[in-house]
Design a protein around this motif. Structure first.
Motif, PDB file in Angstrom:
ATOM      1  N   ILE A  70       0.841  -1.190   0.000  1.00 57.77           N
ATOM      2  CA  ILE A  70       0.000   0.000   0.000  1.00 57.77           C
ATOM      3  C   ILE A  70       0.881   1.247   0.000  1.00 57.77           C
ATOM      4  O   ILE A  70       1.794   1.369   0.822  1.00 57.77           O
ATOM      5  CB  ILE A  70      -0.950   0.010   1.211  1.00 57.77           C
ATOM      6  N   TYR A  71       0.593   2.140  -0.934  1.00 57.44           N
ATOM      7  CA  TYR A  71       1.264   3.436  -0.978  1.00 57.44           C
ATOM      8  C   TYR A  71       0.398   4.404  -0.190  1.00 57.44           C
ATOM      9  O   TYR A  71      -0.813   4.468  -0.392  1.00 57.44           O
ATOM     10  CB  TYR A  71       1.415   3.919  -2.422  1.00 57.44           C
ATOM     11  N   GLU A  72       1.047   5.133   0.710  1.00 53.34           N
ATOM     12  CA  GLU A  72       0.340   6.067   1.569  1.00 53.34           C
ATOM     13  C   GLU A  72       1.167   7.318   1.774  1.00 53.34           C
ATOM     14  O   GLU A  72       2.376   7.322   1.556  1.00 53.34           O
ATOM     15  CB  GLU A  72       0.037   5.432   2.928  1.00 53.34           C
ATOM     16  N   LEU A  73       0.499   8.361   2.232  1.00 50.42           N
ATOM     17  CA  LEU A  73       1.173   9.559   2.702  1.00 50.42           C
ATOM     18  C   LEU A  73       1.234   9.438   4.218  1.00 50.42           C
ATOM     19  O   LEU A  73       0.207   9.411   4.892  1.00 50.42           O
ATOM     20  CB  LEU A  73       0.402  10.823   2.301  1.00 50.42           C
ATOM     21  N   ASP A 125       4.486  18.708   2.666  1.00 46.65           N
ATOM     22  CA  ASP A 125       4.136  19.232   3.984  1.00 46.65           C
ATOM     23  C   ASP A 125       2.801  18.629   4.402  1.00 46.65           C
ATOM     24  O   ASP A 125       1.748  19.064   3.932  1.00 46.65           O
ATOM     25  CB  ASP A 125       4.045  20.766   3.969  1.00 46.65           C
ATOM     26  N   TYR A 126       2.860  17.631   5.275  1.00 48.54           N
ATOM     27  CA  TYR A 126       1.639  16.983   5.739  1.00 48.54           C
ATOM     28  C   TYR A 126       0.905  17.893   6.716  1.00 48.54           C
ATOM     29  O   TYR A 126       1.506  18.535   7.567  1.00 48.54           O
ATOM     30  CB  TYR A 126       1.966  15.656   6.443  1.00 48.54           C
ATOM     31  N   HIS A 127      -0.403  17.935   6.556  1.00 46.70           N
ATOM     32  CA  HIS A 127      -1.264  18.626   7.516  1.00 46.70           C
ATOM     33  C   HIS A 127      -2.565  17.836   7.568  1.00 46.70           C
ATOM     34  O   HIS A 127      -3.141  17.503   6.522  1.00 46.70           O
ATOM     35  CB  HIS A 127      -1.530  20.074   7.103  1.00 46.70           C
ATOM     36  N   VAL A 128      -3.032  17.538   8.747  1.00 51.74           N
ATOM     37  CA  VAL A 128      -4.199  16.681   8.922  1.00 51.74           C
ATOM     38  C   VAL A 128      -5.436  17.199   8.188  1.00 51.74           C
ATOM     39  O   VAL A 128      -6.280  16.412   7.769  1.00 51.74           O
ATOM     40  CB  VAL A 128      -4.494  16.438  10.424  1.00 51.74           C
ATOM     41  N   LEU A 129      -5.544  18.507   7.966  1.00 48.93           N
ATOM     42  CA  LEU A 129      -6.704  19.051   7.266  1.00 48.93           C
ATOM     43  C   LEU A 129      -6.421  19.475   5.832  1.00 48.93           C
ATOM     44  O   LEU A 129      -7.242  19.271   4.946  1.00 48.93           O
ATOM     45  CB  LEU A 129      -7.276  20.251   8.040  1.00 48.93           C
ATOM     46  N   SER A 130      -5.268  20.070   5.586  1.00 48.62           N
ATOM     47  CA  SER A 130      -5.057  20.658   4.272  1.00 48.62           C
ATOM     48  C   SER A 130      -4.153  19.866   3.331  1.00 48.62           C
ATOM     49  O   SER A 130      -4.057  20.210   2.154  1.00 48.62           O
ATOM     50  CB  SER A 130      -4.504  22.078   4.426  1.00 48.62           C
ATOM     51  N   ASN A 131      -3.503  18.827   3.809  1.00 50.83           N
ATOM     52  CA  ASN A 131      -2.655  18.007   2.935  1.00 50.83           C
ATOM     53  C   ASN A 131      -2.493  16.636   3.579  1.00 50.83           C
ATOM     54  O   ASN A 131      -1.456  16.325   4.147  1.00 50.83           O
ATOM     55  CB  ASN A 131      -1.297  18.682   2.707  1.00 50.83           C
ATOM     56  N   ASN A 132      -3.530  15.826   3.475  1.00 47.55           N
ATOM     57  CA  ASN A 132      -3.557  14.556   4.193  1.00 47.55           C
ATOM     58  C   ASN A 132      -3.613  13.358   3.243  1.00 47.55           C
ATOM     59  O   ASN A 132      -3.487  13.507   2.026  1.00 47.55           O
ATOM     60  CB  ASN A 132      -4.733  14.553   5.178  1.00 47.55           C
ATOM     61  N   CYS A 133      -3.828  12.176   3.798  1.00 44.66           N
ATOM     62  CA  CYS A 133      -3.848  10.943   3.010  1.00 44.66           C
ATOM     63  C   CYS A 133      -4.953  10.949   1.958  1.00 44.66           C
ATOM     64  O   CYS A 133      -4.760  10.430   0.848  1.00 44.66           O
ATOM     65  CB  CYS A 133      -3.979   9.724   3.922  1.00 44.66           C
ATOM     66  N   HIS A 134      -6.102  11.523   2.248  1.00 43.12           N
ATOM     67  CA  HIS A 134      -7.209  11.553   1.282  1.00 43.12           C
ATOM     68  C   HIS A 134      -6.851  12.415   0.068  1.00 43.12           C
ATOM     69  O   HIS A 134      -7.152  12.056  -1.069  1.00 43.12           O
ATOM     70  CB  HIS A 134      -8.489  12.072   1.937  1.00 43.12           C
ATOM     71  N   GLN A 135      -6.200  13.537   0.323  1.00 41.47           N
ATOM     72  CA  GLN A 135      -5.776  14.405  -0.773  1.00 41.47           C
ATOM     73  C   GLN A 135      -4.719  13.695  -1.617  1.00 41.47           C
ATOM     74  O   GLN A 135      -4.741  13.772  -2.849  1.00 41.47           O
ATOM     75  CB  GLN A 135      -5.236  15.720  -0.220  1.00 41.47           C
ATOM     76  N   PHE A 136      -3.800  12.967  -0.971  1.00 35.40           N
ATOM     77  CA  PHE A 136      -2.794  12.187  -1.700  1.00 35.40           C
ATOM     78  C   PHE A 136      -3.466  11.151  -2.604  1.00 35.40           C
ATOM     79  O   PHE A 136      -3.129  11.035  -3.782  1.00 35.40           O
ATOM     80  CB  PHE A 136      -1.835  11.495  -0.714  1.00 35.40           C
ATOM     81  N   VAL A 137      -4.422  10.403  -2.064  1.00 36.42           N
ATOM     82  CA  VAL A 137      -5.113   9.376  -2.849  1.00 36.42           C
ATOM     83  C   VAL A 137      -5.826  10.002  -4.042  1.00 36.42           C
ATOM     84  O   VAL A 137      -5.728   9.506  -5.173  1.00 36.42           O
ATOM     85  CB  VAL A 137      -6.094   8.567  -1.966  1.00 36.42           C
ATOM     86  N   LEU A 138      -6.526  11.099  -3.831  1.00 31.78           N
ATOM     87  CA  LEU A 138      -7.226  11.756  -4.935  1.00 31.78           C
ATOM     88  C   LEU A 138      -6.244  12.256  -5.994  1.00 31.78           C
ATOM     89  O   LEU A 138      -6.503  12.142  -7.192  1.00 31.78           O
ATOM     90  CB  LEU A 138      -8.104  12.901  -4.427  1.00 31.78           C
TER      91      LEU A 138
END
Length: 176
Positions: A70-73, A125-138
């Protein structure tokens, strides 16, 4: 000392209530047919499939299935490739779920898998709201940066991209 614990408890309760409301909205708008845990059907993931697991019954963590991993952020901002067992580690869920259509076919594409491979070990730059795993997947799905913050928004985007409501089914894999 009890005050911080009360605040933490209130925050967790608020997240839980928000998650339940978002799930009801998704089903009402027909973006999601089955949420993670609502189906007993097990499905084998394909390369480029979207996967998720729960985080203490309140949040969801997402990634992309590629060649049995699995690829993840990560929370440190690193795009990495990890085993299914590691994907579940330090989270509450014991199962990984795969986004499928209503005929149990994983919503996946080889181009998505290749984008993940091409981005391996990149950082952001990971941020729980503005740059998270869901944004990476999309971003891996669409090939473009798009601003989303929640699992609900990701489900809505997946349904639009694949022109199908999302049905989450347990992954037919070994996680030990």
């Amino acid at each position: 000392m009890p005050a911080p614990l009360l605040w933490l408890g209130a925050a967790c309760l608020g997240l839980y209530a928000t998650n339940k409301a978002n799930n009801a909205y998704l089903k009402h708008k027909e973006y999601v047919s089955l949420l993670p845990g609502e189906s007993t059907k097990r499905v084998a993931p394909r390369n480029g499939a979207i996967v998720t697991c729960g985080i203490y019954g309140v949040l969801d963590h997402t990634g992309i299935w590629v060649n049995g991993n699995i690829y993840e952020l990560s929370g440190a901002g690193l795009i990495r490739c990890i085993s299914p067992r590691r994907f579940l580690e330090n989270r509450s869920g014991e199962s990984i779920f795969v986004a499928c259509d209503d005929d149990y076919r994983p919503l996946a594409a080889e181009a998505v898998a290749q984008r993940c491979i091409d981005n391996l070990y990149h950082t952001r730059d990971y941020h729980v709201l503005s740059n998270n795993c869901h944004q990476f997947v999309l971003e891996m799905l669409s090939g473009e940066k798009q601003r989303i913050t929640s699992f609900s928004e990701l489900n809505e985007a997946i349904a639009s991209m694949f022109m199908s409501p999302v049905s989450w089914h347990q992954a037919k894999i070994q996680t030990y």
